[in-house]
Design an enzyme around this catalytic site. Structure first.
Site, PDB file in Angstrom:
ATOM      1  N   SER A 223       4.389  20.732  -0.859  1.00  0.00           N
ATOM      2  CA  SER A 223       4.546  20.386  -2.267  1.00  0.00           C
ATOM      3  C   SER A 223       3.912  21.456  -3.141  1.00  0.00           C
ATOM      4  O   SER A 223       3.006  22.184  -2.696  1.00  0.00           O
ATOM      5  CB  SER A 223       3.879  19.040  -2.573  1.00  0.00           C
ATOM      6  OG  SER A 223       2.461  19.170  -2.574  1.00  0.00           O
ATOM      7  N   ASP A 224       4.397  21.568  -4.370  1.00  0.00           N
ATOM      8  CA  ASP A 224       3.615  22.298  -5.353  1.00  0.00           C
ATOM      9  C   ASP A 224       2.348  21.490  -5.594  1.00  0.00           C
ATOM     10  O   ASP A 224       2.269  20.305  -5.259  1.00  0.00           O
ATOM     11  CB  ASP A 224       4.418  22.487  -6.644  1.00  0.00           C
ATOM     12  CG  ASP A 224       3.969  23.702  -7.433  1.00  0.00           C
ATOM     13  OD1 ASP A 224       2.803  24.131  -7.262  1.00  0.00           O
ATOM     14  OD2 ASP A 224       4.756  24.232  -8.228  1.00  0.00           O
ATOM     15  N   TRP A 225       1.348  22.126  -6.194  1.00  0.00           N
ATOM     16  CA  TRP A 225       0.026  21.504  -6.292  1.00  0.00           C
ATOM     17  C   TRP A 225       0.093  20.259  -7.178  1.00  0.00           C
ATOM     18  O   TRP A 225       0.470  20.339  -8.335  1.00  0.00           O
ATOM     19  CB  TRP A 225      -0.960  22.533  -6.808  1.00  0.00           C
ATOM     20  CG  TRP A 225      -1.680  23.280  -5.723  1.00  0.00           C
ATOM     21  CD1 TRP A 225      -3.027  23.514  -5.649  1.00  0.00           C
ATOM     22  CD2 TRP A 225      -1.130  23.893  -4.544  1.00  0.00           C
ATOM     23  NE1 TRP A 225      -3.333  24.220  -4.501  1.00  0.00           N
ATOM     24  CE2 TRP A 225      -2.187  24.457  -3.804  1.00  0.00           C
ATOM     25  CE3 TRP A 225       0.160  23.993  -4.024  1.00  0.00           C
ATOM     26  CZ2 TRP A 225      -2.000  25.112  -2.591  1.00  0.00           C
ATOM     27  CZ3 TRP A 225       0.349  24.648  -2.813  1.00  0.00           C
ATOM     28  CH2 TRP A 225      -0.720  25.202  -2.120  1.00  0.00           C
TER      29      TRP A 225
END
Length: 567
Positions: A223-225
């Site tokens: 995932s992106d952060w």
């Protein structure tokens, strides 16, 4: 694969689940019992920042940004850049670079266009493949991003990109498909946004049907952060890793989901297998080196950066052979707000603490001396008031009320802070603390100055004991700090030239909207009047050559914020 199968058979469910989310902001946990080492990642894509904050930290080589590399049209050069970045990643004791960024330039207002290559999907794909092959050829994993439909920054963590399938396949997915099928990328990062109403991080059509079943992808999807929003839906859809840690959606929640039947043990095993493959490919699985970050300012990387920057420059016309300025002409007027500032990168997660910055002005001085140069700014181009520079002492409190005795004292070199992960030597909760910054500001001119302040959290700024800028009372969300901060609040203060005015900034965390970050930035500026334009005109008239340096900076071109217009 025999080793991976053996590890999977020996791992408890809890150990398997532990590898599906970050331990901290930049790493996955080691499993010492089984001899599994820690995997570390770093931003990307125009350098390797390492494990520190987006501000300051260990210095790094700053390569040209994506839009500059895209302007080179040079596939071989991109492969060289990827290989050099692998060495940069190793200098930060990391195994994976969170790069390249390959979203498409679909609107001139996209704040993150600087980080991406082009408006053309074929050019983007060719360059991305070369970059990945250069990087992974040296044993460092690539994480192509952001998959998919993240072509603007406005409300990016909640917005839904409505894109029909044909357009997706002919435009937006082209670079990702090439990265998988041609370059064999080891990592893919899911986007923040929804795609046709479903978050990219839990979109089974995107992560499984297309990526794995159609393209045959065998790497990791992370995932992106803070871009994961659920437990069972993300795991079942094909998201291997939730970042960052400590986990919000995995851990005990995922263990319970397996035991309740919402996620099968087989699915967890598949996700962990993908992670172990990445650890094996990068060598992280057997990496026992102590974690050390180095600022390696390499001569060969300097030379490559200079060559890549030169190739990315586009000369539209050169009437009369004015350029190059050889030999240096007589008097040169150097005009514009970007003349004395090295604008080398945009804002957001791509930014880093560069080894060096050489402004156009400094380059001219180095080339021909200062005697024939005259400077006139003409105008400003800053989005925010100029950052207050100078040493600030910082007192940290383990509460949000600035109450009691500080639990830690530190210093910083200006009035900007971006707090993530472990701060104040771990003595405060990064999501539940307050801080008081104390320093001074010594103006060069007497006059009514503008004082700007914005924060991801609550903040207020005092000058000589008087509240001047209030980002605490009535805080409302805006377009700073990845849309976790408010828009800049402006106050005014009459300041005296040569006098050291005391500046105190108080800060406290507030509940995050999506991204769990905290930060503030304070600036003071004296507005330029009409005389600044007159001075620039006079300087140009009195010179044989006028060089004008205009454009935006990383305050405008930044992750988390689109331009309101280009007017």
């Amino acid at each position: 694969m025999a080793r991976i199968d053996d590890l999977l058979d020996r791992m408890t469910l809890e150990e398997q689940v532990s590898l599906l989310s970050g331990e901290d902001f930049w790493s996955l946990p080691a499993i010492d019992r089984l001899g599994i080492g820690k995997l570390r990642v770093t931003d990307g894509p125009n350098g390797a920042r390492g494990g520190g904050s987006l501000i300051g930290g260990v210095k790094s080589a700053s390569f040209p940004v994506g839009i500059a590399l895209g302007a080179t049209w040079n596939v071989d050069l991109l492969e060289e850049v990827g290989a050099a970045l692998a060495e940069e990643v190793r200098s930060k004791s990391a195994h994976v670079l969170l790069a390249p960024t390959v979203n498409i330039h679909r609107s001139v207002t996209n704040g993150r266009n600087f980080e991406c290559y082009s408006e053309d999907p074929i050019l983007t794909a060719r360059l991305a493949v070369a970059y990945i092959e250069g990087l992974q050829g040296q044993g460092i994993g690539a994480t192509i991003k952001h998959y998919a439909g993240n072509e603007s920054e406005i409300e990016r963590t909640t917005i839904s990109s409505q894109i029909d399938e044909r357009t997706l396949r002919e435009l937006y997915l082209v670079p990702f498909e090439a990265a998988v099928k041609v370059a064999g990328t080891w990592g893919v990062m899911s986007a923040y946004n929804k795609l046709n109403g479903v978050y990219a991080s839990e979109n089974p059509w995107l992560l499984t049907t297309v990526l794995r079943n159609e393209w045959g992808y065998d790497g990791v999807v992370m995932s992106d952060w803070f871009g994961s929003h659920s437990t069972a839906p993300t795991v079942n859809a094909g998201l291997d890793i939730e970042m960052p840690g400590p986990t919000r959606d995995r851990g005990d929640k995922l263990v319970a989901a397996v035991r309740d039947g919402a996620v099968s043990a087989r699915t967890v095993r598949e996700r962990v297998r993908n992670v172990l493959v990445l650890l094996e490919r990068t060598g992280a699985i057997d990496d026992r080196r102590p974690f050390e970050e180095h600022a390696d300012d390499r001569a060969e990387h300097r030379a490559l950066i200079r060559r890549a920057g030169a190739e990315g420059m586009v000369l539209l016309k050169n009437e009369g052979g004015v350029l190059p300025l050889e030999p240096m002409p007589g008097r040169i007027a150097v005009i514009g707000p970007n003349a004395r500032t090295a604008q080398i990168m945009g804002g957001g997660s791509a930014q880093l603490n560069a080894h060096y910055r050489i402004s156009p002005w400094q380059g001219l001085v180095d080339a021909g001396g200062r005697e024939r140069l005259v400077y006139a700014p003409g105008a400003t181009n800053h989005r925010f008031e100029p950052l207050i520079e100078g040493t600030f002492s910082v007192a940290y409190f383990a509460n949000t009320e600035l109450a009691g005795e500080p639990v830690h004292h530190g210093t910083q070199t200006n009035a900007e802070a971006f707090w993530i992960g472990r701060i104040a030597e771990g003595k405060v909760d990064p999501l539940n603390f307050s801080a008081r910054l104390t320093g001074t500001y010594r103006p060069e001119e007497t006059g009514l100055h503008r004082v700007g302040l914005f924060s991801a959290g609550l903040a207020r700024l005092y000058i000589d004991g008087r509240l001047v800028a209030d980002s605490w009372t009535g805080w409302t969300p805006g377009r700073t700090f990845f849309e976790e901060g408010n828009d800049e609040v402006i106050g005014e203060a009459m300041l005296e030239a040569g006098r050291s005015h005391e500046v105190v900034i108080e800060f406290a965390t507030r509940p995050a909207r999506t991204l769990a970050v905290a930060g503030l930035r304070a600036g003071i500026g004296l507005p330029l009047g009409d005389e600044a334009i007159s001075e620039a005109v006079a300087a140009a008239l009195d010179a044989e050559t006028a060089l004008v340096f205009v454009g935006r900076n990383g305050e405008w071109d930044t992750e988390g914020s689109d331009l309101a217009s280009i007017g």
